[in-house]
Design a protein around this motif. Sequence first.
Motif, PDB file in Angstrom:
ATOM      1  N   ASP A   1     -83.482 -54.289 -74.640  1.00 54.15           N
ATOM      2  CA  ASP A   1     -82.086 -54.188 -74.212  1.00 54.15           C
ATOM      3  C   ASP A   1     -81.903 -54.282 -72.703  1.00 54.15           C
ATOM      4  OD1 ASP A   1     -83.235 -51.670 -73.851  1.00 54.15           O
ATOM      5  OD2 ASP A   1     -81.737 -50.594 -75.017  1.00 54.15           O
ATOM      6  N   PHE A   2     -82.772 -53.652 -71.922  1.00 53.68           N
ATOM      7  CA  PHE A   2     -82.688 -53.766 -70.463  1.00 53.68           C
ATOM      8  C   PHE A   2     -83.880 -53.069 -69.844  1.00 53.68           C
ATOM      9  CE2 PHE A   2     -81.357 -49.362 -69.794  1.00 53.68           C
ATOM     10  CZ  PHE A   2     -80.674 -49.062 -70.956  1.00 53.68           C
ATOM     11  N   TYR A   3     -84.094 -53.321 -68.569  1.00 55.33           N
ATOM     12  CA  TYR A   3     -85.147 -52.718 -67.767  1.00 55.33           C
ATOM     13  C   TYR A   3     -86.506 -52.922 -68.425  1.00 55.33           C
ATOM     14  CZ  TYR A   3     -87.252 -49.511 -64.405  1.00 55.33           C
ATOM     15  OH  TYR A   3     -88.021 -48.968 -63.427  1.00 55.33           O
ATOM     16  N   LEU A   4     -87.345 -51.892 -68.455  1.00 57.72           N
ATOM     17  CA  LEU A   4     -88.670 -52.000 -69.048  1.00 57.72           C
ATOM     18  C   LEU A   4     -88.582 -51.895 -70.568  1.00 57.72           C
ATOM     19  CD1 LEU A   4     -90.542 -49.534 -66.659  1.00 57.72           C
ATOM     20  CD2 LEU A   4     -90.541 -52.028 -66.537  1.00 57.72           C
ATOM     21  N   PHE A   5     -89.592 -52.394 -71.255  1.00 60.07           N
ATOM     22  CA  PHE A   5     -89.699 -52.215 -72.702  1.00 60.07           C
ATOM     23  C   PHE A   5     -90.494 -50.939 -72.924  1.00 60.07           C
ATOM     24  CE2 PHE A   5     -91.519 -52.979 -76.924  1.00 60.07           C
ATOM     25  CZ  PHE A   5     -90.350 -53.215 -77.621  1.00 60.07           C
ATOM     26  N   SER A   6     -89.816 -49.859 -73.234  1.00 60.83           N
ATOM     27  CA  SER A   6     -90.408 -48.523 -73.248  1.00 60.83           C
ATOM     28  C   SER A   6     -90.788 -48.077 -74.659  1.00 60.83           C
ATOM     29  CB  SER A   6     -89.409 -47.531 -72.662  1.00 60.83           C
ATOM     30  OG  SER A   6     -88.327 -47.377 -73.569  1.00 60.83           O
ATOM     31  N   PRO A   7     -91.527 -46.961 -74.777  1.00 63.22           N
ATOM     32  CA  PRO A   7     -91.769 -46.392 -76.105  1.00 63.22           C
ATOM     33  C   PRO A   7     -90.463 -46.077 -76.846  1.00 63.22           C
ATOM     34  CG  PRO A   7     -93.324 -45.465 -74.552  1.00 63.22           C
ATOM     35  CD  PRO A   7     -92.333 -46.278 -73.742  1.00 63.22           C
ATOM     36  N   GLU A   8     -89.431 -45.684 -76.118  1.00 62.28           N
ATOM     37  CA  GLU A   8     -88.129 -45.458 -76.751  1.00 62.28           C
ATOM     38  C   GLU A   8     -87.591 -46.747 -77.339  1.00 62.28           C
ATOM     39  OE1 GLU A   8     -83.944 -45.939 -77.112  1.00 62.28           O
ATOM     40  OE2 GLU A   8     -84.986 -46.696 -75.339  1.00 62.28           O
ATOM     41  N   ASP A   9     -87.774 -47.873 -76.608  1.00 62.99           N
ATOM     42  CA  ASP A   9     -87.331 -49.168 -77.120  1.00 62.99           C
ATOM     43  C   ASP A   9     -88.078 -49.531 -78.397  1.00 62.99           C
ATOM     44  OD1 ASP A   9     -85.417 -49.851 -75.108  1.00 62.99           O
ATOM     45  OD2 ASP A   9     -87.074 -50.320 -73.755  1.00 62.99           O
ATOM     46  N   LEU A  10     -89.380 -49.262 -78.426  1.00 65.94           N
ATOM     47  CA  LEU A  10     -90.157 -49.532 -79.645  1.00 65.94           C
ATOM     48  C   LEU A  10     -89.544 -48.816 -80.836  1.00 65.94           C
ATOM     49  CD1 LEU A  10     -93.920 -49.454 -78.609  1.00 65.94           C
ATOM     50  CD2 LEU A  10     -92.741 -51.278 -79.846  1.00 65.94           C
ATOM     51  N   ASP A  11     -89.275 -47.530 -80.689  1.00 67.68           N
ATOM     52  CA  ASP A  11     -88.699 -46.773 -81.793  1.00 67.68           C
ATOM     53  C   ASP A  11     -87.324 -47.310 -82.178  1.00 67.68           C
ATOM     54  OD1 ASP A  11     -88.625 -44.487 -83.681  1.00 67.68           O
ATOM     55  OD2 ASP A  11     -86.968 -43.851 -82.373  1.00 67.68           O
ATOM     56  N   ALA A  12     -86.485 -47.578 -81.195  1.00 69.57           N
ATOM     57  CA  ALA A  12     -85.132 -48.071 -81.479  1.00 69.57           C
ATOM     58  C   ALA A  12     -85.171 -49.423 -82.202  1.00 69.57           C
ATOM     59  CB  ALA A  12     -84.334 -48.185 -80.180  1.00 69.57           C
ATOM     60  N   VAL A  13     -86.035 -50.313 -81.750  1.00 65.32           N
ATOM     61  CA  VAL A  13     -86.128 -51.652 -82.343  1.00 65.32           C
ATOM     62  C   VAL A  13     -86.761 -51.589 -83.733  1.00 65.32           C
ATOM     63  CG1 VAL A  13     -87.326 -53.871 -82.107  1.00 65.32           C
ATOM     64  CG2 VAL A  13     -86.131 -52.899 -80.151  1.00 65.32           C
ATOM     65  N   LEU A  14     -87.892 -50.906 -83.837  1.00 65.75           N
ATOM     66  CA  LEU A  14     -88.622 -50.896 -85.100  1.00 65.75           C
ATOM     67  C   LEU A  14     -87.882 -50.156 -86.201  1.00 65.75           C
ATOM     68  CD1 LEU A  14     -92.231 -50.350 -83.716  1.00 65.75           C
ATOM     69  CD2 LEU A  14     -91.215 -52.489 -84.545  1.00 65.75           C
ATOM     70  N   SER A  15     -87.108 -49.158 -85.840  1.00 67.14           N
ATOM     71  CA  SER A  15     -86.373 -48.395 -86.860  1.00 67.14           C
ATOM     72  C   SER A  15     -85.304 -49.240 -87.555  1.00 67.14           C
ATOM     73  CB  SER A  15     -85.742 -47.143 -86.250  1.00 67.14           C
ATOM     74  OG  SER A  15     -84.721 -47.486 -85.335  1.00 67.14           O
TER      75      SER A  15
ATOM     76  N   PHE B   1    -102.223 -51.537 -63.848  1.00 69.07           N
ATOM     77  CA  PHE B   1    -101.161 -50.750 -64.479  1.00 69.07           C
ATOM     78  C   PHE B   1     -99.988 -50.690 -63.521  1.00 69.07           C
ATOM     79  CE2 PHE B   1     -98.699 -47.189 -65.827  1.00 69.07           C
ATOM     80  CZ  PHE B   1     -98.843 -47.164 -67.212  1.00 69.07           C
ATOM     81  N   SER B   2     -98.803 -51.000 -64.025  1.00 72.38           N
ATOM     82  CA  SER B   2     -97.608 -50.949 -63.187  1.00 72.38           C
ATOM     83  C   SER B   2     -96.369 -50.989 -64.057  1.00 72.38           C
ATOM     84  CB  SER B   2     -97.581 -52.151 -62.231  1.00 72.38           C
ATOM     85  OG  SER B   2     -96.353 -52.224 -61.545  1.00 72.38           O
ATOM     86  N   PHE B   3     -95.388 -50.154 -63.712  1.00 69.33           N
ATOM     87  CA  PHE B   3     -94.058 -50.237 -64.307  1.00 69.33           C
ATOM     88  C   PHE B   3     -93.219 -51.075 -63.358  1.00 69.33           C
ATOM     89  CE2 PHE B   3     -95.342 -45.855 -65.663  1.00 69.33           C
ATOM     90  CZ  PHE B   3     -95.387 -46.086 -67.030  1.00 69.33           C
ATOM     91  N   SER B   4     -93.015 -52.328 -63.660  1.00 68.00           N
ATOM     92  CA  SER B   4     -92.208 -53.173 -62.784  1.00 68.00           C
ATOM     93  C   SER B   4     -91.299 -54.050 -63.621  1.00 68.00           C
ATOM     94  CB  SER B   4     -93.095 -54.055 -61.906  1.00 68.00           C
ATOM     95  OG  SER B   4     -92.292 -54.948 -61.164  1.00 68.00           O
ATOM     96  N   ASP B   5     -90.010 -53.930 -63.379  1.00 65.26           N
ATOM     97  CA  ASP B   5     -89.068 -54.788 -64.087  1.00 65.26           C
ATOM     98  C   ASP B   5     -88.971 -56.166 -63.440  1.00 65.26           C
ATOM     99  OD1 ASP B   5     -87.778 -53.851 -61.823  1.00 65.26           O
ATOM    100  OD2 ASP B   5     -85.819 -53.736 -62.798  1.00 65.26           O
ATOM    101  N   ALA B   6     -89.646 -56.364 -62.307  1.00 67.81           N
ATOM    102  CA  ALA B   6     -89.640 -57.662 -61.635  1.00 67.81           C
ATOM    103  C   ALA B   6     -90.622 -58.637 -62.301  1.00 67.81           C
ATOM    104  CB  ALA B   6     -89.996 -57.501 -60.162  1.00 67.81           C
ATOM    105  N   ILE B   7     -91.503 -58.130 -63.131  1.00 64.86           N
ATOM    106  CA  ILE B   7     -92.503 -58.961 -63.800  1.00 64.86           C
ATOM    107  C   ILE B   7     -92.029 -59.217 -65.227  1.00 64.86           C
ATOM    108  CG2 ILE B   7     -94.908 -59.083 -64.554  1.00 64.86           C
ATOM    109  CD1 ILE B   7     -95.455 -57.060 -62.200  1.00 64.86           C
TER     110      ILE B   7
END
Length: 173
Positions: free
Chosen positions: A139-153, A103-109
């Motif tokens: 959009d940028f950085y990590l693909f977050s739960p917020e991104d899921l909602d923004a994209v799927l909506s 488990f890791s939050f890394s934008d380098a991967i």
Amino acid sequence: MTLTGIDYRAGDILTACDNELNVPTGYLGHSAIVVDEEHIVEAVITYPYVQVGRVADFLRVHPKHAQYRPVDPAWGQAAARYAVWYVQQSDRNKASGVNVPPFSFSDAIPLQDPWTSIYCSKLVWLCYYYGVGYPFYNDFYLFSPEDLDAVLSKDPNFRLVYKHPEFQFFVNT
């Protein structure tokens, strides 16, 4: 505990604006993919990082959530199959003494790298990318739960099944 009148199908995406990390609601969130009527696959911060859980447990811990469903049921089934395979492969890795993925939050991967690191919304992204061949926009950085909602909506390939009235993110991650 399921919500009255709402069913859960393979490939449904659950994304919550709350979390278990003492981060205020609306800033971090959590997400999972439904693999059958009662089970989800999720990536969590504690070992084992990739695991099968119960829909009812997700709903109990994350009441402020949204549920999205692919319009094409074949997409949902394919994404769910990948999620089940991914858990099985992760379990095989651990049984062999290899802790992959960690488990890791890394934008380098890269987001499409399934084994160097995992986090909850990246797991959902991987299930649709490898299971269906459909990459969600990031959009940028990590693909977050917020991104899921923004994209799927806004995605015509998905429909909103449920959204808690107090579901809201305060930061575009």
